[in-house]
Design a protein around this motif. Structure first.
Motif, PDB file in Angstrom:
ATOM      1  N   ALA A  27      -0.167 -15.304   1.740  1.00 45.11           N
ATOM      2  CA  ALA A  27       0.294 -14.524   2.873  1.00 45.11           C
ATOM      3  C   ALA A  27       0.794 -13.170   2.429  1.00 45.11           C
ATOM      4  CB  ALA A  27       1.405 -15.278   3.595  1.00 45.11           C
ATOM      5  N   PHE A  28       0.487 -12.140   3.222  1.00 46.60           N
ATOM      6  CA  PHE A  28       1.133 -10.846   2.968  1.00 46.60           C
ATOM      7  C   PHE A  28       1.845 -10.440   4.248  1.00 46.60           C
ATOM      8  CE2 PHE A  28      -2.128  -8.446   5.214  1.00 46.60           C
ATOM      9  CZ  PHE A  28      -3.262  -9.208   5.011  1.00 46.60           C
ATOM     10  N   ALA A  29       3.199 -10.476   4.192  1.00 49.15           N
ATOM     11  CA  ALA A  29       4.005 -10.210   5.377  1.00 49.15           C
ATOM     12  C   ALA A  29       4.263  -8.728   5.522  1.00 49.15           C
ATOM     13  CB  ALA A  29       5.325 -10.969   5.284  1.00 49.15           C
ATOM     14  N   GLN A  30       4.314  -8.272   6.771  1.00 51.37           N
ATOM     15  CA  GLN A  30       4.644  -6.885   7.057  1.00 51.37           C
ATOM     16  C   GLN A  30       6.147  -6.794   7.310  1.00 51.37           C
ATOM     17  OE1 GLN A  30       2.253  -6.221  10.497  1.00 51.37           O
ATOM     18  NE2 GLN A  30       0.455  -5.640   9.310  1.00 51.37           N
ATOM     19  N   GLU A  31       6.788  -5.833   6.707  1.00 49.60           N
ATOM     20  CA  GLU A  31       8.224  -5.684   6.879  1.00 49.60           C
ATOM     21  C   GLU A  31       8.523  -4.463   7.738  1.00 49.60           C
ATOM     22  OE1 GLU A  31      10.226  -5.600   3.198  1.00 49.60           O
ATOM     23  OE2 GLU A  31       9.695  -7.676   2.665  1.00 49.60           O
ATOM     24  N   ALA A  32       9.505  -4.636   8.633  1.00 46.03           N
ATOM     25  CA  ALA A  32       9.908  -3.530   9.498  1.00 46.03           C
ATOM     26  C   ALA A  32      10.680  -2.500   8.683  1.00 46.03           C
ATOM     27  CB  ALA A  32      10.797  -4.054  10.634  1.00 46.03           C
ATOM     28  N   THR A  33      10.656  -1.261   9.128  1.00 39.23           N
ATOM     29  CA  THR A  33      11.357  -0.186   8.426  1.00 39.23           C
ATOM     30  C   THR A  33      12.865  -0.390   8.515  1.00 39.23           C
ATOM     31  OG1 THR A  33       9.583   1.324   8.998  1.00 39.23           O
ATOM     32  CG2 THR A  33      11.684   2.297   8.314  1.00 39.23           C
ATOM     33  N   ALA A  34      13.517  -0.336   7.372  1.00 38.06           N
ATOM     34  CA  ALA A  34      14.968  -0.539   7.345  1.00 38.06           C
ATOM     35  C   ALA A  34      15.673   0.715   7.841  1.00 38.06           C
ATOM     36  CB  ALA A  34      15.422  -0.872   5.922  1.00 38.06           C
ATOM     37  N   THR A  35      16.803   0.506   8.531  1.00 33.83           N
ATOM     38  CA  THR A  35      17.642   1.621   8.984  1.00 33.83           C
ATOM     39  C   THR A  35      19.070   1.333   8.560  1.00 33.83           C
ATOM     40  OG1 THR A  35      18.218   0.612  11.099  1.00 33.83           O
ATOM     41  CG2 THR A  35      16.164   1.849  11.020  1.00 33.83           C
ATOM     42  N   LEU A  36      19.949   2.316   8.714  1.00 33.42           N
ATOM     43  CA  LEU A  36      21.349   2.122   8.380  1.00 33.42           C
ATOM     44  C   LEU A  36      22.004   1.136   9.327  1.00 33.42           C
ATOM     45  CD1 LEU A  36      22.423   5.800   7.595  1.00 33.42           C
ATOM     46  CD2 LEU A  36      21.920   3.955   5.966  1.00 33.42           C
ATOM     47  N   GLU A  37      21.467   1.033  10.543  1.00 36.57           N
ATOM     48  CA  GLU A  37      22.107   0.180  11.548  1.00 36.57           C
ATOM     49  C   GLU A  37      21.642  -1.275  11.456  1.00 36.57           C
ATOM     50  OE1 GLU A  37      22.244   4.258  12.391  1.00 36.57           O
ATOM     51  OE2 GLU A  37      20.463   2.993  12.330  1.00 36.57           O
ATOM     52  N   ALA A  38      20.431  -1.551  10.941  1.00 36.16           N
ATOM     53  CA  ALA A  38      19.921  -2.926  10.962  1.00 36.16           C
ATOM     54  C   ALA A  38      19.124  -3.195   9.689  1.00 36.16           C
ATOM     55  CB  ALA A  38      19.025  -3.141  12.199  1.00 36.16           C
ATOM     56  N   PRO A  39      19.199  -4.419   9.144  1.00 43.08           N
ATOM     57  CA  PRO A  39      18.429  -4.753   7.941  1.00 43.08           C
ATOM     58  C   PRO A  39      16.961  -4.896   8.275  1.00 43.08           C
ATOM     59  CG  PRO A  39      19.521  -6.708   8.794  1.00 43.08           C
ATOM     60  CD  PRO A  39      20.008  -5.547   9.619  1.00 43.08           C
ATOM     61  N   SER A  40      16.115  -4.860   7.234  1.00 46.43           N
ATOM     62  CA  SER A  40      14.680  -5.016   7.463  1.00 46.43           C
ATOM     63  C   SER A  40      14.376  -6.422   7.954  1.00 46.43           C
ATOM     64  CB  SER A  40      13.913  -4.740   6.164  1.00 46.43           C
ATOM     65  OG  SER A  40      14.284  -5.683   5.179  1.00 46.43           O
ATOM     66  N   GLN A  41      13.343  -6.551   8.749  1.00 51.62           N
ATOM     67  CA  GLN A  41      12.934  -7.828   9.319  1.00 51.62           C
ATOM     68  C   GLN A  41      11.517  -8.148   8.857  1.00 51.62           C
ATOM     69  OE1 GLN A  41      14.942  -9.782  11.307  1.00 51.62           O
ATOM     70  NE2 GLN A  41      16.561  -8.296  10.859  1.00 51.62           N
ATOM     71  N   THR A  42      11.290  -9.413   8.518  1.00 56.97           N
ATOM     72  CA  THR A  42       9.948  -9.859   8.153  1.00 56.97           C
ATOM     73  C   THR A  42       9.145 -10.119   9.416  1.00 56.97           C
ATOM     74  OG1 THR A  42      10.772 -10.871   6.130  1.00 56.97           O
ATOM     75  CG2 THR A  42       8.619 -11.606   6.916  1.00 56.97           C
ATOM     76  N   SER A  43       7.925  -9.632   9.459  1.00 57.01           N
ATOM     77  CA  SER A  43       7.090  -9.819  10.637  1.00 57.01           C
ATOM     78  C   SER A  43       6.764 -11.291  10.839  1.00 57.01           C
ATOM     79  CB  SER A  43       5.795  -9.025  10.480  1.00 57.01           C
ATOM     80  OG  SER A  43       4.887  -9.365  11.505  1.00 57.01           O
ATOM     81  N   PRO A  44       6.699 -11.766  12.083  1.00 52.03           N
ATOM     82  CA  PRO A  44       6.296 -13.155  12.344  1.00 52.03           C
ATOM     83  C   PRO A  44       4.792 -13.359  12.203  1.00 52.03           C
ATOM     84  CG  PRO A  44       6.662 -12.019  14.416  1.00 52.03           C
ATOM     85  CD  PRO A  44       7.087 -11.065  13.323  1.00 52.03           C
ATOM     86  N   HIS A  45       4.057 -12.266  11.988  1.00 52.05           N
ATOM     87  CA  HIS A  45       2.601 -12.337  11.897  1.00 52.05           C
ATOM     88  C   HIS A  45       2.153 -12.316  10.433  1.00 52.05           C
ATOM     89  CE1 HIS A  45       2.650 -11.492  16.193  1.00 52.05           C
ATOM     90  NE2 HIS A  45       3.410 -10.440  15.935  1.00 52.05           N
ATOM     91  N   THR A  46       1.255 -13.201  10.077  1.00 51.51           N
ATOM     92  CA  THR A  46       0.718 -13.266   8.724  1.00 51.51           C
ATOM     93  C   THR A  46      -0.802 -13.237   8.770  1.00 51.51           C
ATOM     94  OG1 THR A  46       2.597 -14.586   7.955  1.00 51.51           O
ATOM     95  CG2 THR A  46       0.622 -14.614   6.582  1.00 51.51           C
ATOM     96  N   PHE A  47      -1.402 -12.377   7.970  1.00 50.38           N
ATOM     97  CA  PHE A  47      -2.862 -12.278   7.885  1.00 50.38           C
ATOM     98  C   PHE A  47      -3.279 -12.543   6.435  1.00 50.38           C
ATOM     99  CE2 PHE A  47      -1.478  -9.616  11.360  1.00 50.38           C
ATOM    100  CZ  PHE A  47      -2.353  -9.941  12.387  1.00 50.38           C
ATOM    101  N   THR A  48      -4.259 -13.403   6.241  1.00 51.87           N
ATOM    102  CA  THR A  48      -4.757 -13.711   4.904  1.00 51.87           C
ATOM    103  C   THR A  48      -6.275 -13.716   4.912  1.00 51.87           C
ATOM    104  OG1 THR A  48      -4.733 -16.097   5.312  1.00 51.87           O
ATOM    105  CG2 THR A  48      -2.741 -15.138   4.362  1.00 51.87           C
ATOM    106  N   ALA A  49      -6.839 -13.615   3.718  1.00 54.22           N
ATOM    107  CA  ALA A  49      -8.295 -13.678   3.560  1.00 54.22           C
ATOM    108  C   ALA A  49      -8.598 -14.356   2.235  1.00 54.22           C
ATOM    109  CB  ALA A  49      -8.918 -12.283   3.595  1.00 54.22           C
ATOM    110  N   ASN A  50      -9.793 -14.903   2.113  1.00 51.19           N
ATOM    111  CA  ASN A  50     -10.179 -15.561   0.870  1.00 51.19           C
ATOM    112  C   ASN A  50     -11.682 -15.470   0.682  1.00 51.19           C
ATOM    113  OD1 ASN A  50     -11.541 -18.229   1.907  1.00 51.19           O
ATOM    114  ND2 ASN A  50      -9.650 -18.040   3.089  1.00 51.19           N
ATOM    115  N   VAL A  51     -12.102 -15.509  -0.580  1.00 49.99           N
ATOM    116  CA  VAL A  51     -13.532 -15.545  -0.905  1.00 49.99           C
ATOM    117  C   VAL A  51     -13.689 -16.477  -2.100  1.00 49.99           C
ATOM    118  CG1 VAL A  51     -13.393 -13.515  -2.404  1.00 49.99           C
ATOM    119  CG2 VAL A  51     -15.589 -14.187  -1.411  1.00 49.99           C
ATOM    120  N   SER A  52     -14.755 -17.296  -2.085  1.00 47.69           N
ATOM    121  CA  SER A  52     -14.972 -18.280  -3.142  1.00 47.69           C
ATOM    122  C   SER A  52     -16.434 -18.314  -3.561  1.00 47.69           C
ATOM    123  CB  SER A  52     -14.583 -19.688  -2.670  1.00 47.69           C
ATOM    124  OG  SER A  52     -13.221 -19.781  -2.334  1.00 47.69           O
ATOM    125  N   VAL A  53     -16.641 -18.665  -4.811  1.00 49.34           N
ATOM    126  CA  VAL A  53     -17.962 -19.020  -5.317  1.00 49.34           C
ATOM    127  C   VAL A  53     -17.857 -20.474  -5.773  1.00 49.34           C
ATOM    128  CG1 VAL A  53     -19.744 -18.569  -7.025  1.00 49.34           C
ATOM    129  CG2 VAL A  53     -18.458 -16.666  -6.031  1.00 49.34           C
TER     130      VAL A  53
END
Length: 266
Positions: A27-53
């Protein structure tokens, strides 16, 4: 997803289970931009990909590529709630091997569902409910092998039990609606060299065609190589009847085999 299809041949029906050595997902999570007023938040959305031989595309123990190598890959979306959608694809040859007039060299799987965890008796369990469509784009002169299955699974620790039920005909078998597959698997981290032990046993029941029903099993190891790479080796076998699962080239598609795969996740 996970994984080889029952095969169909003319005149002998060969229909095209998870590959238990399914591609790993990173999984590679997207993080919201941190500000002085609020900590960064991890996105609830996860996108992944894979390739195999892989050395052979085995689905529920049956070769989909005439016991030859295949290239595979997919994309997945998951929400923190447990909802997910995905697409997985593989090169195949079983349709053309069964009928030279058929041109369908690709399998495309589309799936969606919901998975989560719960506690019972102080023990942690997980479950997975969903629907899976097997789609084979191409030209056909006979019954199309498109198949839709509903599935439900429950897991405890490294062990997972899954039941799949076909709500359509199964991979081209006539009058085979309500066929089913039972899959018991375990993926046990060994804490040695980054290895995971993979074990699986399954049973494919084909409605109105008992000779096509069979069991399959697998034992193998997966090694995490780092940087999103993993390699898997396994021994795969079935008790599928040769009279049903031998293609028009005379090759028995349920024959025991040594399997190896290399996967990259993104």
């Amino acid at each position: 997803m996970i994984a080889t299809r029952l095969m169909t041949s003319v005149p002998a029906s060969l229909a095209a289970a998870i590959l238990l050595a399914a591609p790993f997902s990173t999984a590679f999570a997207q993080e919201a931009t941190a500000t002085l007023e609020a900590p960064s938040q991890t996105s609830p959305h996860t996108f992944t990909a894979n390739v195999s031989v892989v050395s052979d595309y085995r689905y529920r123990g049956i070769s989909q590529t005439d016991r030859r190598p295949a290239i595979q890959g997919g994309f997945d979306y998951a929400h923190a709630s447990g909802f997910y959608l995905g697409n997985w694809n593989s090169s195949i040859s079983w349709l053309g091997d069964s009928d030279a007039s058929v041109s369908a060299p690709i399998e495309m799987d589309f799936y969606g569902g919901f998975k989560n965890t719960f506690q019972l008796g102080g023990q942690d369990f997980n479950y997975d409910l969903g629907v899976l469509e097997y789609y084979y784009p191409g030209a056909y002169t006979a019954t199309r092998p498109y198949t839709t299955e509903l599935y439900a699974g429950i897991g405890w620790g490294p062990v997972f039990l899954k039941y799949s039920h076909a709500v359509t005909n199964l991979f081209g078998f006539a009058d085979s609606k309500n066929s089913y597959y039972v899959d018991l698997s375990a993926n046990v981290p060994l804490d040695v060299w980054g290895l995971t032990l993979n074990a699986h046993v399954g049973y494919q029941g084909v409605q109105h065609f008992s000779d096509a029903s069979y069991a399959d099993w697998k034992i193998g190891l997966t090694k995490d190589l780092g940087q999103g790479f993993s390699v898997a080796v396994a021994y795969i076998d079935t008790n599928a009847k040769q009279s049903v699962y031998t293609n028009t080239r005379g090759r028995y598609l349920g024959k025991s085999t040594a399997f190896v795969s290399l996967t990259k996740t993104f």
